[in-house]
Motif scaffolding. Structure first.
Motif, PDB file in Angstrom:
ATOM      1  N   ALA A 333       0.854  -1.191   0.000  1.00 17.62           N
ATOM      2  CA  ALA A 333       0.000   0.000   0.000  1.00 17.62           C
ATOM      3  C   ALA A 333       0.885   1.235   0.000  1.00 17.62           C
ATOM      4  O   ALA A 333       1.995   1.224   0.546  1.00 17.62           O
ATOM      5  N   LYS A 334       0.381   2.313  -0.613  1.00 16.94           N
ATOM      6  CA  LYS A 334       1.151   3.555  -0.693  1.00 16.94           C
ATOM      7  C   LYS A 334       0.209   4.742  -0.701  1.00 16.94           C
ATOM      8  O   LYS A 334      -0.884   4.689  -1.281  1.00 16.94           O
ATOM      9  N   ILE A 335       0.644   5.829  -0.070  1.00 11.06           N
ATOM     10  CA  ILE A 335      -0.039   7.120  -0.159  1.00 11.06           C
ATOM     11  C   ILE A 335       1.013   8.160  -0.532  1.00 11.06           C
ATOM     12  O   ILE A 335       2.111   8.176   0.031  1.00 11.06           O
ATOM     13  N   ALA A 336       0.692   8.990  -1.516  1.00  5.61           N
ATOM     14  CA  ALA A 336       1.647   9.969  -2.044  1.00  5.61           C
ATOM     15  C   ALA A 336       1.049  11.365  -1.963  1.00  5.61           C
ATOM     16  O   ALA A 336      -0.148  11.561  -2.196  1.00  5.61           O
ATOM     17  N   PHE A 337       1.903  12.337  -1.637  1.00 10.86           N
ATOM     18  CA  PHE A 337       1.499  13.737  -1.526  1.00 10.86           C
ATOM     19  C   PHE A 337       2.389  14.584  -2.442  1.00 10.86           C
ATOM     20  O   PHE A 337       3.601  14.382  -2.490  1.00 10.86           O
ATOM     21  N   ASP A 338       1.775  15.532  -3.135  1.00 11.57           N
ATOM     22  CA  ASP A 338       2.505  16.429  -4.038  1.00 11.57           C
ATOM     23  C   ASP A 338       2.073  17.874  -3.802  1.00 11.57           C
ATOM     24  O   ASP A 338       1.459  18.495  -4.675  1.00 11.57           O
ATOM     25  N   ARG A 344       7.578  25.876  -6.149  1.00 12.09           N
ATOM     26  CA  ARG A 344       8.402  24.721  -5.829  1.00 12.09           C
ATOM     27  C   ARG A 344       7.538  23.473  -5.659  1.00 12.09           C
ATOM     28  O   ARG A 344       6.461  23.534  -5.066  1.00 12.09           O
ATOM     29  N   SER A 345       8.052  22.355  -6.170  1.00  9.85           N
ATOM     30  CA  SER A 345       7.342  21.078  -6.069  1.00  9.85           C
ATOM     31  C   SER A 345       7.983  20.214  -4.991  1.00  9.85           C
ATOM     32  O   SER A 345       9.214  20.182  -4.851  1.00  9.85           O
ATOM     33  N   ILE A 346       7.142  19.534  -4.244  1.00  9.32           N
ATOM     34  CA  ILE A 346       7.599  18.580  -3.230  1.00  9.32           C
ATOM     35  C   ILE A 346       6.802  17.300  -3.408  1.00  9.32           C
ATOM     36  O   ILE A 346       5.577  17.338  -3.603  1.00  9.32           O
ATOM     37  N   HIS A 347       7.486  16.192  -3.380  1.00  9.54           N
ATOM     38  CA  HIS A 347       6.816  14.890  -3.423  1.00  9.54           C
ATOM     39  C   HIS A 347       7.312  14.057  -2.249  1.00  9.54           C
ATOM     40  O   HIS A 347       8.528  13.909  -2.046  1.00  9.54           O
ATOM     41  N   PHE A 348       6.385  13.529  -1.457  1.00  3.94           N
ATOM     42  CA  PHE A 348       6.774  12.564  -0.438  1.00  3.94           C
ATOM     43  C   PHE A 348       5.706  11.498  -0.329  1.00  3.94           C
ATOM     44  O   PHE A 348       4.524  11.730  -0.621  1.00  3.94           O
ATOM     45  N   GLU A 349       6.129  10.307   0.083  1.00  5.18           N
ATOM     46  CA  GLU A 349       5.234   9.156   0.066  1.00  5.18           C
ATOM     47  C   GLU A 349       5.577   8.189   1.188  1.00  5.18           C
ATOM     48  O   GLU A 349       6.733   8.113   1.632  1.00  5.18           O
ATOM     49  N   LEU A 350       4.569   7.477   1.626  1.00  9.06           N
ATOM     50  CA  LEU A 350       4.706   6.416   2.620  1.00  9.06           C
ATOM     51  C   LEU A 350       4.196   5.125   2.001  1.00  9.06           C
ATOM     52  O   LEU A 350       3.139   5.113   1.357  1.00  9.06           O
ATOM     53  N   ALA A 351       4.943   4.030   2.183  1.00  9.62           N
ATOM     54  CA  ALA A 351       4.548   2.744   1.611  1.00  9.62           C
ATOM     55  C   ALA A 351       4.746   1.654   2.651  1.00  9.62           C
ATOM     56  O   ALA A 351       5.633   1.739   3.513  1.00  9.62           O
TER      57      ALA A 351
END
Length: 543
Positions: A333-338, A344-351
């Motif tokens: 499972a994964k959840i991603a935030f942008d 400025r762009s930020i991407h972080f995710e939890l899996a």
């Protein structure tokens, strides 16, 4: 198309020209005889009035056609093909575009229509040259876990290789069915089977399937089935199966970077795009009871009495891995935030990972089962319009196969029960793009593997992984420091792109057990140089 207006419908012509031209064109009837009661000036005024009426009718017809054209454009799907490359430094997208699933394709120059399907060729032609300070027997790709020690023959022999085997070919297919957007992708390279005489004359490298999946999306939902990059693979943006949206580094090495978590696995995936900046997904992926042996990694040592029955229940990469029984698929499972901070762009995710292993010991007629887990946190920060910082982090208890197979998942105790083997990895670095012609990058990748031992009453010694007396292939750590560049000579949407690239890497591995008088580590220096031509529509640099 809308009607084109004739100039004469707008011009103010002299009365005598109207009197002569209009009857010839059939717009009105011939002039009446003045003797019949109608004067010539009155007739001309009547004709001018009739021209104005027809002029208005033509304008109304044009407006109706324009309205019908706009309606057709809304009802009929526009042809769409290869997705444009996603870059962490790309400008912010509009809200409407960002609300679409990441798999929504965009028009490409090589696309062609076959029935209702738009097909786009993708890929690149690659020539690579690699120099290594020691000989690694894996060829162009580097087996990080098997760097030779200085007290071996290969540890004293330098290596020079040239190859075009990393060339890549693919097709993207897109259509719409009953309001669903359907994307199919097939991708292959030549890093497959290598015959023994490959370097003698023909250099015939085997074609290898990389990706083959279908992705169906509508509104905020997306369903994927087939062989795709694992959901655990770090992303650059959102949750998407397309390679351009994933963080696969910029390395030229086909085996990418030591410490990177990735896999290309058969799977069924469901993704919900909650908003333009939030996506959630779950994937059910083909599992593997992995005991080491892939990519040069050391295998676990089984208790002597269990070897006949357990070698077929664990994958040691010495036989067809599909013959090893697995009780379940891996659940990921994964959840991603942008989010956006200004421009400025930020991407972080939890899996998260959940897997299960099951064994049967015929010596005591017992069944054993155990669950493994894992977790990942990944982030990409666009600190300036040209600089992106990257950090990917993974820790697992039973999921070492996702670290490019550098760590086994488990060991087997003397009773036949499994014990999970903890491991972890990280890749951290930066990517700097000063202009459209240059890109430079640097990464650190590290893998750490724990040790577990059990007693073998037959051999009267410890067995497992990392025990005292274990082979020097059972690694404790593997680390790689990499730097490189891309020089893009041209990047034209109609003609593709051509680039020259270079990569330097220093790799070191430390085994758990070092016998007296033996080297405590093995290290390697290597340099890749390569020329690459991308088909039109493909990204100019590897993403």
């Amino acid at each position: 198309m809308a009607l084109q207006e004739h100039k004469w419908t707008r011009a103010r012509l002299p009365n005598w020209m109207l009197a002569l031209a209009l009857p010839v064109l059939g717009i009105c009837a011939p002039l009446e005889n003045p003797a019949a009661g109608t004067t010539q000036p009155e007739e001309i005024e009547r004709l001018k009035t009739q021209v104005r009426i027809q002029e208005q009718e033509i304008e109304e017809l044009r407006q109706r056609l324009d309205a019908q054209q706009k309606l057709l454009e809304r009802l009929l799907p526009l042809p769409a093909v290869t997705q444009a490359p996603v870059s962490p430094s790309a400008p912010a997208e509009s809200t409407a575009a960002a609300a679409l699933p990441d798999s929504a394709p965009v028009k490409g120059p090589l696309s062609f229509q076959l029935g209702g399907v738009t097909i786009t060729p993708t890929g690149f032609i690659d020539f690579a040259q690699v120099w290594r300070s020691k000989t690694v027997t894996s060829g162009l790709p580097t087996n990080f876990a098997a760097i030779p020690f200085n007290n071996t023959v290969l540890g004293h022999r330098r290596q020079t290789l040239s190859s075009a085997q990393n060339s890549r070919l693919g097709l993207q297919m897109h259509t719409r069915v009953f309001g669903f957007d359907v994307l199919g992708l097939v991708e292959a390279d030549f890093n497959g089977y290598i015959p023994d005489n490959v370097a003698t004359s023909s250099n015939s490298y085997g074609l290898r399937l990389r990706l083959a999946f279908a992705d169906v999306s509508k509104s905020r939902w997306e369903l994927l089935a087939g062989q795709a990059w694992s959901l655990l693979t770090p992303a650059r943006k959102g949750i998407s199966p397309l390679p351009d949206t994933l963080f696969l580094t910029q390395d030229l090495d086909p085996n990418v970077q030591s410490g990177l978590v990735w896999a290309r696995a058969p799977q069924l995936r469901v993704v919900f795009h909650a908003s333009p900046s939030v996506a959630m997904g779950v994937s059910f992926e083909s599992a593997d009871t992995y005991a080491g042996g892939s990519a040069g990694a050391g295998t676990i040592t089984l208790p002597t009495a269990l070897q006949p029955s357990y070698f077929g229940q664990v994958d040691t990469s010495t036989e067809n891995g599909n013959s090893v029984p697995n009780p379940n698929l891996d659940w990921i499972a994964k959840i991603a935030f942008d989010p956006k901070f200004g421009r400025r762009s930020i991407h972080f995710e939890l899996a998260g990972l959940l897997n299960r292993f099951k064994f049967y010991n015929s010596l005591n007629n017992r069944n054993f089962s155990i669950f493994g887990t894992g977790g990942a946190f990944n982030a990409l920060f666009e600190t300036t319009p040209h600089l992106t910082l990257i950090s990917t982090n993974y820790y697992t208890n039973g999921g070492g196969d996702f670290i490019f197979g550098e760590a086994p998942d488990l060991i087997i105790q003397g009773t036949g029960a499994p014990s999970l083997l903890p491991s972890g990895s990280t890749v951290d670095g930066f990517e700097y793009t000063p202009n459209s012609k240059w890109e430079v990058w640097g990464y650190y990748g590290g893998t750490w593997i724990d040790r577990i031992s059990t007693f073998d009453p037959v051999a009267i010694q410890a067995v497992g992984y990392g025990y005292t007396g274990s082979p020097n292939s059972q690694n404790r750590t593997i680390q790689e420091v990499t730097g490189g560049f891309h020089r893009i000579f041209w990047n034209n949407p109609n003609y593709g792109s051509f680039q020259f690239a270079g990569q330097y890497s220093w790799i070191v591995r430390h085994p758990w057990y070092v016998a007296p008088g033996q080297p405590a580590s093995a290290n390697l220096n290597m340099v890749y140089l390569g020329f690459r031509y991308y088909l039109p529509g493909s990204p100019a640099v590897r993403k």
